[in-house]
Design an enzyme around this catalytic site. Structure first.
Site, PDB file in Angstrom:
ATOM      1  NE  ARG A   1      -4.265  -1.377   0.007  1.00 45.49           N
ATOM      2  CZ  ARG A   1      -4.371  -2.420  -0.811  1.00 45.49           C
ATOM      3  NH1 ARG A   1      -3.372  -2.741  -1.610  1.00 45.49           N
ATOM      4  NH2 ARG A   1      -5.467  -3.142  -0.860  1.00 45.49           N
TER       5      ARG A   1
ATOM      6  CD  GLU B   1      -2.732   3.143  -5.622  1.00 44.71           C
ATOM      7  OE1 GLU B   1      -3.779   2.636  -6.056  1.00 44.71           O
ATOM      8  OE2 GLU B   1      -1.818   2.492  -5.100  1.00 44.71           O
TER       9      GLU B   1
ATOM     10  CG  HIS C   1      -2.934  -0.982  -7.030  1.00 39.01           C
ATOM     11  ND1 HIS C   1      -3.350  -0.276  -5.942  1.00 39.01           N
ATOM     12  CD2 HIS C   1      -2.840  -2.275  -6.603  1.00 39.01           C
ATOM     13  CE1 HIS C   1      -3.511  -1.081  -4.907  1.00 39.01           C
ATOM     14  NE2 HIS C   1      -3.201  -2.315  -5.294  1.00 39.01           N
TER      15      HIS C   1
HETATM   16  C1  DGY Z   1      -5.218  -6.101  -2.888  1.00 42.65           C
HETATM   17  O1  DGY Z   1      -6.054  -6.958  -3.143  1.00 42.65           O
HETATM   18  O2  DGY Z   1      -5.160  -5.568  -1.786  1.00 42.65           O
HETATM   19  C2  DGY Z   1      -4.233  -5.748  -3.949  1.00 42.65           C
HETATM   20  O3  DGY Z   1      -3.625  -4.546  -3.705  1.00 42.65           O
HETATM   21  C3  DGY Z   1      -4.892  -5.789  -5.323  1.00 42.65           C
HETATM   22  O4  DGY Z   1      -3.974  -5.668  -6.350  1.00 42.65           O
END
Ligand code: DGY
Length: 325
Positions: A234, A263, A281
């Site tokens: 993240r 983002e 992402h």
């Molecule tokens: C998630 O599922 O948390 C991922 O970041 C998706 O790509």
């Protein structure tokens, strides 16, 4: 029929399945989630994506809400405390995306270490004039140290891929993993030891405010000058401006990022730096994984609204159930 809101139409099979059992509202077709929710205050289920903030105000509008099924393994877009308070179940999509996300982390490790994107741009620009001994030299993975921050499912899957490239693995995790240490020779170290010793640092922690900017200016300064920093977890786990400044000041330092602090905005400096590989992402973005994630959210909603306990409740919910047993 119970009302279910789907934030985004993504998988036709999932939409068809939902329409069979529920009165379905697709938020995309009604001006987006914030506009759609007030029109359906009777919604009993919500399928949200990681890009949808599901905050206190939104949850409070749906008085009959029983479940939020998040189309992601991470669920920091949801106000979990509010959901718990109101008895709204929250589910996520673990396991199915482990391999795809670890593949992408490995792709970033390779791309950032071996200058894959620069090489591609070089050929496309017409500058390739034949093999040269000193052209675009990168960093060797064989024998290098990979530091995994967060040895959960995706961290482990990434470590195993890197091990196949000859990397030695150290990890930082709340809990020790003696079985992995014995079986694969991974070594548990402190956070400080990891950032000081690793040639590649790969981040695999879930986000919570307590770990915001875990990777900040001071931490980047302690890392090896030619280290590579990978984030497929993240964005807010890192101070993006600090990373951009560090990359700009240290040409030998590299980064491979799939996630960003705000983002979809991406730091301007990062965008022009050659020593950063930037992806939009894509962690779980394979056809198979995304379909499985979609069907998992459908299953979670069907289970919850059919009076059963959904299989993939988030850990906070599982803990609550354990405590009330
Ligand atoms: C998630 O599922 O948390 C991922 O970041 C998706 O790509």
């Amino acid at each position: 029929m119970k009302k279910v809101i789907l934030a985004h139409r993504y998988c036709d099979e999932a939409v068809e399945r939902l329409r069979r059992d529920f009165d379905l509202a697709v938020a995309d077709e009604e001006g987006g989630l914030p506009a759609c929710v007030p029109r359906h205050p009777d919604a009993a289920g919500l399928i949200s994506f990681l890009s949808d903030p599901v905050d206190h105000d939104l949850i409070s509008l749906m008085k009959r809400l029983k479940i939020i099924a998040n189309f992601a393994v991470g669920y920091n877009n949801i106000d979990v405390e509010c959901a718990l308070e109101r008895g709204v179940m929250v589910t996520h999509t673990p396991d199915v995306l482990t391999a795809a996300t670890a593949d992408l982390a490995m792709a970033l490790i390779l791309a950032a270490s071996r200058r894959v994107i620069e090489g591609d741009a070089f050929v496309r620009s017409g500058r390739f004039a034949g093999w040269q001994a000193g052209l675009l030299l990168g960093k060797e993975l064989n024998g290098a140290i990979l530091g995994i921050v967060g040895m959960g499912r995706i961290g482990l899957a990434t470590a195993l891929r890197a091990r196949a490239c000859g990397m030695k693995v150290v990890y930082y995790s709340r809990s020790a993993k003696p079985r992995l240490e014995k079986k694969f020779g991974f070594a548990r170290v402190t956070f400080l030891e990891l950032i000081r010793s690793a040639d590649v640092v790969s981040l695999h922690l879930p986000y919570s405010p307590g770990v915001r900017h875990l990777f900040n200016r001071d931490v980047f300064a302690l890392m090896k000058r030619d280290a590579v920093f990978i984030n497929t977890a993240r964005g807010p786990l890192m101070d993006e401006q600090a990373l951009a400044d560090h990359l700009e000041a240290n040409e030998g330092f590299g980064a491979g990022l799939d996630v960003y602090e705000n983002e979809p905005a991406v730091n301007e400096t990062l965008r022009r730096l050659k020593n950063a590989v930037l992806l939009p992402h894509l962690g779980s973005a394979t056809e198979r994984t995304r379909r499985e994630m979609a069907m998992m959210t459908v299953q979670a909603v069907r289970q919850a609204l059919g009076g059963r306990r959904p299989r993939h409740l988030i850990p906070e919910w599982k803990e609550r159930l354990k405590a009330t047993r």
